[in-house]
Design a protein around this motif. Sequence first.
Motif, PDB file in Angstrom:
ATOM      1  N   UNK A  36      22.597 107.838 109.667  1.00 22.90           N
ATOM      2  CA  UNK A  36      22.924 109.143 109.094  1.00 22.90           C
ATOM      3  C   UNK A  36      21.996 109.582 107.978  1.00 22.90           C
ATOM      4  N   UNK A  37      20.778 109.074 107.977  1.00 22.78           N
ATOM      5  CA  UNK A  37      19.829 109.403 106.919  1.00 22.78           C
ATOM      6  C   UNK A  37      19.038 110.685 107.197  1.00 22.78           C
ATOM      7  N   UNK A  38      19.303 111.342 108.333  1.00 24.54           N
ATOM      8  CA  UNK A  38      18.546 112.531 108.712  1.00 24.54           C
ATOM      9  C   UNK A  38      19.454 113.759 108.707  1.00 24.54           C
ATOM     10  N   UNK A  39      18.984 114.808 108.025  1.00 23.89           N
ATOM     11  CA  UNK A  39      19.658 116.104 108.071  1.00 23.89           C
ATOM     12  C   UNK A  39      18.767 117.071 108.841  1.00 23.89           C
ATOM     13  N   UNK A  40      19.380 117.824 109.732  1.00 18.59           N
ATOM     14  CA  UNK A  40      18.666 118.859 110.478  1.00 18.59           C
ATOM     15  C   UNK A  40      19.305 120.183 110.100  1.00 18.59           C
ATOM     16  N   UNK A  41      18.536 121.045 109.460  1.00 17.92           N
ATOM     17  CA  UNK A  41      19.027 122.337 108.988  1.00 17.92           C
ATOM     18  C   UNK A  41      20.291 122.167 108.144  1.00 17.92           C
ATOM     19  N   UNK A  42      20.298 121.108 107.301  1.00 17.56           N
ATOM     20  CA  UNK A  42      21.395 120.883 106.380  1.00 17.56           C
ATOM     21  C   UNK A  42      22.584 120.122 106.942  1.00 17.56           C
ATOM     22  N   UNK A  48      19.240 110.620 118.506  1.00 13.92           N
ATOM     23  CA  UNK A  48      17.878 110.098 118.357  1.00 13.92           C
ATOM     24  C   UNK A  48      16.849 110.963 119.074  1.00 13.92           C
ATOM     25  N   UNK A  49      17.244 111.508 120.198  1.00 17.26           N
ATOM     26  CA  UNK A  49      16.306 112.303 120.992  1.00 17.26           C
ATOM     27  C   UNK A  49      16.547 113.809 120.848  1.00 17.26           C
ATOM     28  N   UNK A  58      13.923 119.387 108.623  1.00 14.24           N
ATOM     29  CA  UNK A  58      14.420 118.022 108.647  1.00 14.24           C
ATOM     30  C   UNK A  58      14.317 117.448 107.239  1.00 14.24           C
ATOM     31  N   UNK A  59      15.384 116.809 106.796  1.00  7.58           N
ATOM     32  CA  UNK A  59      15.370 116.112 105.507  1.00  7.58           C
ATOM     33  C   UNK A  59      15.649 114.643 105.783  1.00  7.58           C
ATOM     34  N   UNK A  60      14.752 113.801 105.304  1.00  7.10           N
ATOM     35  CA  UNK A  60      14.905 112.360 105.514  1.00  7.10           C
ATOM     36  C   UNK A  60      14.194 111.618 104.378  1.00  7.10           C
ATOM     37  N   UNK A  61      14.873 110.666 103.802  1.00 12.09           N
ATOM     38  CA  UNK A  61      14.309 109.811 102.760  1.00 12.09           C
ATOM     39  C   UNK A  61      13.646 110.616 101.640  1.00 12.09           C
ATOM     40  N   UNK A  62      14.305 111.674 101.204  1.00  6.48           N
ATOM     41  CA  UNK A  62      13.790 112.493 100.097  1.00  6.48           C
ATOM     42  C   UNK A  62      12.702 113.470 100.478  1.00  6.48           C
TER      43      UNK A  62
END
Length: 68
Positions: A36-42, A48-49, A58-62
């Motif tokens: 759950x470390x990935x945000x897509x459009x908030x 995964x695909x 995309x927001x991931x790891x800062x």
Amino acid sequence: MREFKLTSEYVELVKLLKLLRIAQTGGHAKIIVEDGEVLRNGEPEFRKRAKLVKGDVIEVMGEKITIV
């Protein structure tokens, strides 16, 4: 903010993480998504695909990555 320029209709989430060297391997990319470390459009993105298209953020790891 980083930008990723599409050369096709879409890019899969795990492939994007590998291409941008956020994940070291495909397995690592899958773990990042599953945890759950990935945000897509908030919103959390657990697929995964997931097919990322122009305009997605995309927001991931800062980091924020805009698909252009």
